[in-house]
Design a protein around this motif. Sequence first.
Motif, PDB file in Angstrom:
ATOM      1  N   ASN A   3       2.429   1.950   2.441  1.00  0.00           N
ATOM      2  CA  ASN A   3       2.352   0.642   2.814  1.00  0.00           C
ATOM      3  C   ASN A   3       3.374  -0.396   1.900  1.00  0.00           C
ATOM      4  OD1 ASN A   3       1.699  -1.681   4.491  1.00  0.00           O
ATOM      5  ND2 ASN A   3      -0.088  -2.207   3.463  1.00  0.00           N
ATOM      6  N   ALA A   4       3.420  -0.304   0.739  1.00  0.00           N
ATOM      7  CA  ALA A   4       3.908  -1.230  -0.316  1.00  0.00           C
ATOM      8  C   ALA A   4       5.550  -0.803  -0.038  1.00  0.00           C
ATOM      9  CB  ALA A   4       3.641  -1.099  -1.615  1.00  0.00           C
ATOM     10  N   GLY A   7       6.098   0.028   4.151  1.00  0.00           N
ATOM     11  CA  GLY A   7       5.481  -0.920   5.201  1.00  0.00           C
ATOM     12  C   GLY A   7       4.993  -0.098   6.272  1.00  0.00           C
ATOM     13  N   TRP A   8       4.424   1.230   5.845  1.00  0.00           N
ATOM     14  CA  TRP A   8       3.333   2.007   6.709  1.00  0.00           C
ATOM     15  C   TRP A   8       2.316   1.678   6.496  1.00  0.00           C
ATOM     16  CZ3 TRP A   8       5.846   7.449   5.699  1.00  0.00           C
ATOM     17  CH2 TRP A   8       7.155   7.722   6.446  1.00  0.00           C
ATOM     18  N   SER A   9       1.566   0.708   7.179  1.00  0.00           N
ATOM     19  CA  SER A   9       0.127   0.316   7.026  1.00  0.00           C
ATOM     20  C   SER A   9      -0.905   1.209   7.373  1.00  0.00           C
ATOM     21  CB  SER A   9      -0.252  -1.053   7.822  1.00  0.00           C
ATOM     22  OG  SER A   9      -0.202  -0.699   9.245  1.00  0.00           O
ATOM     23  N   TRP A  10      -0.470   2.326   8.110  1.00  0.00           N
ATOM     24  CA  TRP A  10      -1.470   3.238   8.741  1.00  0.00           C
ATOM     25  C   TRP A  10      -1.536   4.559   7.778  1.00  0.00           C
ATOM     26  CZ3 TRP A  10       1.280   7.874   8.828  1.00  0.00           C
ATOM     27  CH2 TRP A  10       2.700   7.976   9.232  1.00  0.00           C
ATOM     28  N   ASP A  12      -1.722   4.840   4.217  1.00  0.00           N
ATOM     29  CA  ASP A  12      -2.936   4.994   3.259  1.00  0.00           C
ATOM     30  C   ASP A  12      -4.307   5.428   3.824  1.00  0.00           C
ATOM     31  OD1 ASP A  12      -0.951   4.680   1.048  1.00  0.00           O
ATOM     32  OD2 ASP A  12      -1.443   2.381   1.075  1.00  0.00           O
ATOM     33  N   PRO A  13      -4.789   4.576   4.926  1.00  0.00           N
ATOM     34  CA  PRO A  13      -5.977   5.053   5.533  1.00  0.00           C
ATOM     35  C   PRO A  13      -5.971   6.355   5.910  1.00  0.00           C
ATOM     36  CG  PRO A  13      -5.360   2.840   6.148  1.00  0.00           C
ATOM     37  CD  PRO A  13      -4.193   3.334   5.495  1.00  0.00           C
TER      38      PRO A  13
END
Length: 64
Positions: A3-4, A7-10, A12-13
């Motif tokens: 994500n950092a 920019g892939w917010s998905w 890490d989850p």
Amino acid sequence: MANATLGWSWADPAAALVIAAVAAKEGLTAWRGDGCCAPSGPGAVQAHDEGDACGCGHGGSCGN
């Protein structure tokens, strides 16, 4: 981390779900005693022949 940097917010989850699935599988295997070197009863010690046919990597003593 993805994500950092990307920019892939998905990401890490998604990685956390994969790790949780692997941990759950390993936990169930351990709970059932399906592991190669799991004792079969209370106080039991299981040993393998020198060929280590199960491939658990403990040689002939199975760590016991």
